[in-house]
Design an enzyme around this catalytic site. Structure first.
Site, PDB file in Angstrom:
ATOM      1  N   LYS A 181       0.867  -1.188   0.000  1.00  0.00           N
ATOM      2  CA  LYS A 181       0.000   0.000   0.000  1.00  0.00           C
ATOM      3  C   LYS A 181       0.902   1.235   0.000  1.00  0.00           C
ATOM      4  CE  LYS A 181      -1.583   2.939   2.274  1.00  0.00           C
ATOM      5  NZ  LYS A 181      -1.421   4.266   1.642  1.00  0.00           N
ATOM      6  N   GLU A 257      10.149   1.630  10.180  1.00  0.00           N
ATOM      7  CA  GLU A 257      11.222   2.558   9.783  1.00  0.00           C
ATOM      8  C   GLU A 257      10.621   3.952   9.850  1.00  0.00           C
ATOM      9  OE1 GLU A 257      14.248   1.975   9.255  1.00  0.00           O
ATOM     10  OE2 GLU A 257      14.375  -0.143   8.763  1.00  0.00           O
ATOM     11  N   CYS A 291      14.542  10.559   5.443  1.00  0.00           N
ATOM     12  CA  CYS A 291      14.469  10.315   6.886  1.00  0.00           C
ATOM     13  C   CYS A 291      15.844  10.376   7.535  1.00  0.00           C
ATOM     14  CB  CYS A 291      13.843   8.956   7.124  1.00  0.00           C
ATOM     15  SG  CYS A 291      14.660   7.683   6.162  1.00  0.00           S
ATOM     16  N   GLU A 390      11.104  16.672  13.242  1.00  0.00           N
ATOM     17  CA  GLU A 390      11.458  16.428  11.846  1.00  0.00           C
ATOM     18  C   GLU A 390      10.691  17.408  10.957  1.00  0.00           C
ATOM     19  OE1 GLU A 390       9.985  12.753  10.049  1.00  0.00           O
ATOM     20  OE2 GLU A 390      12.040  12.392   9.372  1.00  0.00           O
TER      21      GLU A 390
HETATM   22  P1  NAD Z   1       3.082   9.008   6.768  1.00  0.00           P
HETATM   23  O1  NAD Z   1       3.389   8.380   8.058  1.00  0.00           O
HETATM   24  O2  NAD Z   1       2.114  10.115   6.712  1.00  0.00           O
HETATM   25  O3  NAD Z   1       2.516   7.908   5.742  1.00  0.00           O
HETATM   26  C1  NAD Z   1       3.246   6.742   5.412  1.00  0.00           C
HETATM   27  C2  NAD Z   1       2.280   5.682   4.882  1.00  0.00           C
HETATM   28  O4  NAD Z   1       1.380   5.304   5.927  1.00  0.00           O
HETATM   29  C3  NAD Z   1       1.399   6.122   3.721  1.00  0.00           C
HETATM   30  O5  NAD Z   1       1.278   5.057   2.811  1.00  0.00           O
HETATM   31  C4  NAD Z   1       0.060   6.409   4.409  1.00  0.00           C
HETATM   32  O6  NAD Z   1      -1.052   6.272   3.533  1.00  0.00           O
HETATM   33  C5  NAD Z   1       0.039   5.333   5.462  1.00  0.00           C
HETATM   34  N1  NAD Z   1      -0.817   5.608   6.624  1.00  0.00           N
HETATM   35  C6  NAD Z   1      -1.243   6.810   7.112  1.00  0.00           C
HETATM   36  N2  NAD Z   1      -1.975   6.633   8.225  1.00  0.00           N
HETATM   37  C7  NAD Z   1      -1.977   5.295   8.480  1.00  0.00           C
HETATM   38  C8  NAD Z   1      -2.519   4.497   9.520  1.00  0.00           C
HETATM   39  N3  NAD Z   1      -3.208   5.023  10.547  1.00  0.00           N
HETATM   40  N4  NAD Z   1      -2.317   3.162   9.477  1.00  0.00           N
HETATM   41  C9  NAD Z   1      -1.594   2.608   8.483  1.00  0.00           C
HETATM   42  N5  NAD Z   1      -1.057   3.316   7.461  1.00  0.00           N
HETATM   43  C10 NAD Z   1      -1.246   4.650   7.463  1.00  0.00           C
HETATM   44  O7  NAD Z   1       4.494   9.410   6.158  1.00  0.00           O
HETATM   45  P2  NAD Z   1       4.795  10.231   4.815  1.00  0.00           P
HETATM   46  O8  NAD Z   1       4.430  11.660   5.031  1.00  0.00           O
HETATM   47  O9  NAD Z   1       4.216   9.492   3.652  1.00  0.00           O
HETATM   48  O10 NAD Z   1       6.395  10.074   4.733  1.00  0.00           O
HETATM   49  C11 NAD Z   1       7.286  10.890   5.420  1.00  0.00           C
HETATM   50  C12 NAD Z   1       7.741  10.234   6.699  1.00  0.00           C
HETATM   51  O11 NAD Z   1       8.332   8.965   6.428  1.00  0.00           O
HETATM   52  C13 NAD Z   1       8.812  11.011   7.430  1.00  0.00           C
HETATM   53  O12 NAD Z   1       8.529  11.049   8.802  1.00  0.00           O
HETATM   54  C14 NAD Z   1      10.078  10.210   7.174  1.00  0.00           C
HETATM   55  O13 NAD Z   1      11.085  10.374   8.138  1.00  0.00           O
HETATM   56  C15 NAD Z   1       9.554   8.832   7.140  1.00  0.00           C
HETATM   57  N6  NAD Z   1      10.488   7.952   6.424  1.00  0.00           N
HETATM   58  C16 NAD Z   1      11.224   7.054   7.149  1.00  0.00           C
HETATM   59  C17 NAD Z   1      12.146   6.247   6.505  1.00  0.00           C
HETATM   60  C18 NAD Z   1      12.979   5.235   7.249  1.00  0.00           C
HETATM   61  O14 NAD Z   1      13.452   4.295   6.620  1.00  0.00           O
HETATM   62  N7  NAD Z   1      13.198   5.369   8.544  1.00  0.00           N
HETATM   63  C19 NAD Z   1      12.304   6.343   5.130  1.00  0.00           C
HETATM   64  C20 NAD Z   1      11.548   7.288   4.443  1.00  0.00           C
HETATM   65  C21 NAD Z   1      10.628   8.077   5.103  1.00  0.00           C
END
Ligand code: NAD
Length: 486
Positions: A181, A257, A291, A390
């Site tokens: 997803k 992650e 990230c 962040e």
């Molecule tokens: P987000 O947490 O808003 O969304 C990530 C994913 O989760 C999306 O597919 C979203 O649709 C889904 N989602 C949202 N609410 C959910 C829920 N309640 N249950 C299950 N899934 C849900 O993150 P974003 O804005 O898409 O990405 C940016 C973030 O990702 C930043 O905080 C960044 O640091 C992090 N990130 C971490 C890594 C790592 O490897 N540590 C890598 C890349 C990005």
């Protein structure tokens, strides 16, 4: 092969429209609508989970190692054949600077699938512990590693190919089936993987399902469903908490992650110009939307002003530019919502007594697209919100330190623990500082830790578990001990 601007779901081996209709995907550099992606409904997600469950329970996928290795190589070749198209799509949908698509935004993760295919063949799936007589009963013991089952993979938008493939590669190599997803902002990057799987590989129906949706609720559905055995999530720490809480209902495994606020430590024997110029480059690559990006620059107090001048000069020179241009390091941010969030942090920084040594707003002359100037904030302390939270934009905070111990203290004074960097003239000393950072990865003097064989992940609130490397692969395995009476 689908070559339209309306991309589909992959459910049970078939490319199908979403019952929820379709939603637009947008070029963040121009706000142009690129086309649509299938908008899955809860019923579509239900069918995808059912297909993954059936493919795991009723086919030989989990046990046929040679077949899986072949399928992973087919996937890699299929993606490589479409590399030119994928490169343009990634630049347009993600706003990723072109140069990054030759590395972590496309080519590197596609190539890395070969490493996971090789691992399937080389891995010690079974370990013979030999005979023993526990409690006087002669037994021959073996430890077998096997797939966990159905994996729900939930991914963000910032490095979509890297993150989608860093989940698919090891999850499939280990013998799991997957429901992917992706984030609503970058559905096409995932949908094309679905197309390649359906059209160019022998991966059986149901083994991989790609469910694009405009609704975050479908991610939550994956975390609750009892037919899903493991949730592999990459995204923000706030969402990670929700994922873990929701997965607790069925006690499924979670692999997280999450976010970061990593420090770039410049020691007092470092080449200040070289280190600060590198910190500027690293900090605003892909508009700071990584990230593991080092967003807090810690410099020796006595050279603080000089460090500010060098870093601000480098940021202003790099600027924000068209992601299509090979020379661009910092493109747009993903969406208007994300730009507003970043602007909120710029306001907070000023309220907390900070000042902008460069940037601090939107670049001139860019009326379309979602842009923020490369920005350096001075005058804050490590407990201000802009230094703790962040921001996920091209915004760096520079902070003075009073020597190695103080630098380590400030670097570790964070709820996060994802990554870090240390620059120093004496490499032994720099390495010593690196070892004291409470983070999952550290770069010393510009070393690059990224690679299929290198585990990546976070300490503290940056996550649970490791992605990539053998450690990452083993996240997707169960351990079974079998004892035979002899
Ligand atoms: P987000 O947490 O808003 O969304 C990530 C994913 O989760 C999306 O597919 C979203 O649709 C889904 N989602 C949202 N609410 C959910 C829920 N309640 N249950 C299950 N899934 C849900 O993150 P974003 O804005 O898409 O990405 C940016 C973030 O990702 C930043 O905080 C960044 O640091 C992090 N990130 C971490 C890594 C790592 O490897 N540590 C890598 C890349 C990005």
């Amino acid at each position: 092969m689908s070559r339209t601007n309306d991309r589909l779901l992959l459910v049970d081996g078939r490319l199908v429209p979403g019952a929820g209709g379709a939603f637009e995907t947008i070029n963040p550099a121009t706000e142009e609508v690129l086309g649509t992606a299938a908008d899955a409904s809860a019923d579509d997600m239900d069918r995808a989970i059912a297909a993954a469950r059936r493919a795991f329970d009723e086919t030989g996928w989990a046990t046929d190692h040679a077949f899986r290795a072949r399928c992973l190589r087919q996937l890699r070749e299929g993606l490589r054949r479409r590399a030119d198209e994928l490169r343009e799509l990634t630049i347009q949908e993600v706003g990723a600077p072109r140069f990054l698509t030759f590395g972590a935004q496309l080519d590197a993760p596609v190539d890395d699938l070969a490493w996971f295919a090789d691992l399937v063949e080389d891995y010690a799936w079974e370990r013979d512990l030999g005979r023993a007589e526990p409690m006087g009963m002669p037994s021959h013991r073996r430890v077998v590693r096997e797939a966990v089952g159905v994996v729900g993979a939930i991914t963000p938008w910032n490095f979509p190919h890297q993150i989608n493939l860093a989940k698919l590669g090891p999850a499939l190599a280990a013998g799991n089936t997957v429901v992917l997803k992706p984030a609503p902002d970058t559905p096409w990057c995932a949908a094309v993987v679905g197309e390649v799987i359906a059209e160019e590989t022998d991966i059986p129906p149901g083994v991989v399902n790609v469910v694009t949706s405009s609704d975050h609720a479908l991610g939550a559905q994956l975390t609750r469903d009892p037919r899903v055995d493991l949730v592999s999530f990459t995204g923000s720490t706030a969402t990670g908490r929700n994922v873990m809480a929701s997965a607790a209902g069925t006690l499924k495994r979670v692999f997280l992650e999450l976010g970061g606020k990593s420090a770039f430590v410049v020691l007092d024997d470092a080449d200040l110009r070289g280190a600060c110029s590198y910190a500027a480059f690293a900090g605003i690559t892909h508009a700071g939307q990584g990230c593991a990006i080092t967003t807090r620059i810690l410099v020796p107090r006595e050279r603080h002003d000089e460090a500010v001048e060098i870093t601000a000069g480098a940021l202003a020179k790099l600027g924000a530019g068209d992601p299509q241009d090979d020379r661009t390091i910092c493109g747009p941010v993903i969406s208007a919502r994300q730009r507003e969030r970043i602007e909120g942090y710029l306001e907070l920084a000023v309220e907390d007594g900070g000042a902008f040594a460069c940037g601090g707003g939107r670049p001139e002359g860019r009326d379309r697209g979602f842009w923020i100037e490369p920005t350096l904030i001075t005058g804050l302390t490590n407990d201000s919100r802009a230094a703790r939270e962040e921001i996920f934009g091209p915004v760096l905070v520079i902070l003075p330190h009073d020597g190695d111990d103080d630098a380590v203290r400030i670097a570790n004074d964070s709820p996060y623990g994802l990554s870090g960097a240390v620059h120093g003239g004496d490499v032994e000393r720099a390495r010593g500082v690196a070892r004291r950072l409470r983070t999952g990865t550290v770069s010393v003097n510009g070393g690059v830790w990224y690679g299929a064989d290198v585990p990546f992940g976070g300490y503290k609130q940056s996550g649970i578990g490791r992605e990539m490397g053998v450690a990452g692969f083993e996240e997707y395995l169960e351990t079974k001990s079998i004892a035979e009476g002899v």
